[in-house]
Design a protein around this motif. Structure first.
Motif, PDB file in Angstrom:
ATOM      1  N   LYS A 148       3.583   9.537   4.541  1.00 58.07           N
ATOM      2  CA  LYS A 148       3.523   8.310   5.349  1.00 58.07           C
ATOM      3  C   LYS A 148       2.087   7.984   5.743  1.00 58.07           C
ATOM      4  CE  LYS A 148       7.839   6.894   6.166  1.00 58.07           C
ATOM      5  NZ  LYS A 148       8.309   5.517   5.924  1.00 58.07           N
ATOM      6  N   ARG A 149       1.335   9.000   6.130  1.00 58.36           N
ATOM      7  CA  ARG A 149      -0.059   8.762   6.521  1.00 58.36           C
ATOM      8  C   ARG A 149      -0.873   8.248   5.343  1.00 58.36           C
ATOM      9  NH1 ARG A 149       0.453  13.897   8.749  1.00 58.36           N
ATOM     10  NH2 ARG A 149      -1.197  14.715   7.381  1.00 58.36           N
ATOM     11  N   ASP A 150      -0.648   8.833   4.176  1.00 66.89           N
ATOM     12  CA  ASP A 150      -1.354   8.385   2.976  1.00 66.89           C
ATOM     13  C   ASP A 150      -0.983   6.945   2.634  1.00 66.89           C
ATOM     14  OD1 ASP A 150      -2.567  10.852   2.737  1.00 66.89           O
ATOM     15  OD2 ASP A 150      -1.281  11.556   1.103  1.00 66.89           O
ATOM     16  N   ALA A 151       0.319   6.625   2.718  1.00 72.64           N
ATOM     17  CA  ALA A 151       0.773   5.270   2.386  1.00 72.64           C
ATOM     18  C   ALA A 151       0.182   4.242   3.345  1.00 72.64           C
ATOM     19  CB  ALA A 151       2.300   5.208   2.419  1.00 72.64           C
ATOM     20  N   THR A 152       0.098   4.595   4.625  1.00 74.05           N
ATOM     21  CA  THR A 152      -0.471   3.682   5.616  1.00 74.05           C
ATOM     22  C   THR A 152      -1.952   3.447   5.346  1.00 74.05           C
ATOM     23  OG1 THR A 152       1.132   4.399   7.285  1.00 74.05           O
ATOM     24  CG2 THR A 152      -0.870   3.310   8.087  1.00 74.05           C
ATOM     25  N   PHE A 153      -2.676   4.514   5.048  1.00 74.97           N
ATOM     26  CA  PHE A 153      -4.098   4.370   4.776  1.00 74.97           C
ATOM     27  C   PHE A 153      -4.333   3.593   3.481  1.00 74.97           C
ATOM     28  CE2 PHE A 153      -8.321   5.964   3.372  1.00 74.97           C
ATOM     29  CZ  PHE A 153      -9.048   5.504   4.447  1.00 74.97           C
ATOM     30  N   ASP A 154      -3.516   3.825   2.473  1.00 70.67           N
ATOM     31  CA  ASP A 154      -3.638   3.073   1.216  1.00 70.67           C
ATOM     32  C   ASP A 154      -3.412   1.585   1.457  1.00 70.67           C
ATOM     33  OD1 ASP A 154      -4.177   5.401  -0.140  1.00 70.67           O
ATOM     34  OD2 ASP A 154      -2.163   5.619  -1.000  1.00 70.67           O
ATOM     35  N   TRP A 155      -2.415   1.255   2.270  1.00 64.51           N
ATOM     36  CA  TRP A 155      -2.140  -0.151   2.591  1.00 64.51           C
ATOM     37  C   TRP A 155      -3.325  -0.766   3.330  1.00 64.51           C
ATOM     38  CZ3 TRP A 155      -1.331  -1.988   7.750  1.00 64.51           C
ATOM     39  CH2 TRP A 155      -0.920  -3.316   7.837  1.00 64.51           C
ATOM     40  N   TYR A 156      -3.893  -0.017   4.270  1.00 65.00           N
ATOM     41  CA  TYR A 156      -5.038  -0.507   5.033  1.00 65.00           C
ATOM     42  C   TYR A 156      -6.224  -0.799   4.109  1.00 65.00           C
ATOM     43  CZ  TYR A 156      -9.032  -0.347   8.242  1.00 65.00           C
ATOM     44  OH  TYR A 156     -10.185  -0.621   8.921  1.00 65.00           O
ATOM     45  N   THR A 157      -6.525   0.127   3.211  1.00 63.96           N
ATOM     46  CA  THR A 157      -7.707  -0.043   2.367  1.00 63.96           C
ATOM     47  C   THR A 157      -7.486  -1.027   1.218  1.00 63.96           C
ATOM     48  OG1 THR A 157      -7.077   1.924   1.092  1.00 63.96           O
ATOM     49  CG2 THR A 157      -8.657   2.234   2.892  1.00 63.96           C
ATOM     50  N   ALA A 158      -6.282  -1.027   0.640  1.00 68.42           N
ATOM     51  CA  ALA A 158      -6.033  -1.853  -0.549  1.00 68.42           C
ATOM     52  C   ALA A 158      -5.559  -3.265  -0.213  1.00 68.42           C
ATOM     53  CB  ALA A 158      -5.009  -1.167  -1.460  1.00 68.42           C
ATOM     54  N   ASP A 159      -4.805  -3.419   0.873  1.00 65.61           N
ATOM     55  CA  ASP A 159      -4.259  -4.737   1.214  1.00 65.61           C
ATOM     56  C   ASP A 159      -4.983  -5.384   2.393  1.00 65.61           C
ATOM     57  OD1 ASP A 159      -1.857  -5.428  -0.504  1.00 65.61           O
ATOM     58  OD2 ASP A 159      -1.332  -3.398   0.093  1.00 65.61           O
ATOM     59  N   VAL A 160      -5.073  -4.657   3.498  1.00 71.41           N
ATOM     60  CA  VAL A 160      -5.635  -5.250   4.711  1.00 71.41           C
ATOM     61  C   VAL A 160      -7.117  -5.577   4.545  1.00 71.41           C
ATOM     62  CG1 VAL A 160      -6.147  -4.864   7.151  1.00 71.41           C
ATOM     63  CG2 VAL A 160      -3.942  -4.154   6.209  1.00 71.41           C
TER      64      VAL A 160
END
Length: 197
Positions: A148-160
């Motif tokens: 979950k932590r990895d997925a959240t960080f990936d979303w932050y860096t790749a999408d946000v």
């Protein structure tokens, strides 16, 4: 603004600090802000809901992204901001555009608006002037999950972060759940120093 418009809004010392930091963010003293508090402290209501409404009052053409741990949560925040516009916006020259009934994505007649997305959801096609990420982690149990932590960080860096344009401001509003949560990873990634721990 919240205390002026809503008599039920209780001004407390820590909320005054949050408000002052949002003012400094808007003034350009910095372009990144972290607000880390315990649950049920009023951070969402102050920084994200009233903060977004206040931002639109000052910048009626601003495009704001609201992010949270899930679509339902993000859209609930977006709905509260839209309700503030509907209730108080006319005083400040803000009106909802015709057809802006969706809670996920709505616009103002002035050109500004809000898009609300959960972690993992795409923000494609929406360039943001202000990004407010509110509680990207749902719970302690979720924070303990490396996946979950990895997925959240990936979303932050790749999408946000790809929704930024020159001058975009970003605030991360959350409860610190884990030494490796999004808050901690952002501090590490950007080489920041946390004030107050």
């Amino acid at each position: 603004l919240a205390a002026h418009c809503d008599r039920t809004y209780a001004v407390r010392a820590h909320l005054e600090v949050i408000a002052a930091e949002m003012v400094a963010l808007e003034a350009g003293e910095f372009d990144r802000l972290q607000i880390n508090t315990a649950p049920q402290s009023g951070k969402t209501r102050t920084a994200t809901e009233w903060g977004a409404f206040w931002w639109l009052c000052r910048h009626p053409t601003a495009r704001i992204v609201i992010g949270s741990y899930g679509d339902d949560r993000a859209q609930a925040i977006g709905k509260h901001i839209r309700a503030l516009v509907a209730t108080y916006g006319a005083r400040y020259g803000l009106d909802l555009a015709r057809g802006s009934t969706a809670v996920k994505d709505w616009d103002l007649t002035t050109g500004g608006g809000v898009r609300s997305v959960g972690v993992g959801s795409s923000i494609t096609g929406f360039a943001a002037d202000l990004i407010l990420i509110d509680d990207p982690t749902k719970s302690r149990a979720e924070a303990e999950s490396t996946v979950k932590r990895d997925a959240t960080f990936d979303w932050y860096t790749a999408d946000v972060l790809t929704r930024q344009q020159p001058g975009t401001k970003l605030a991360l509003v959350q409860t610190p759940w884990h030494v490796d949560d999004l808050r901690a990873r952002v501090v590490k990634q950007e080489g920041l120093i946390e004030n107050g721990g």
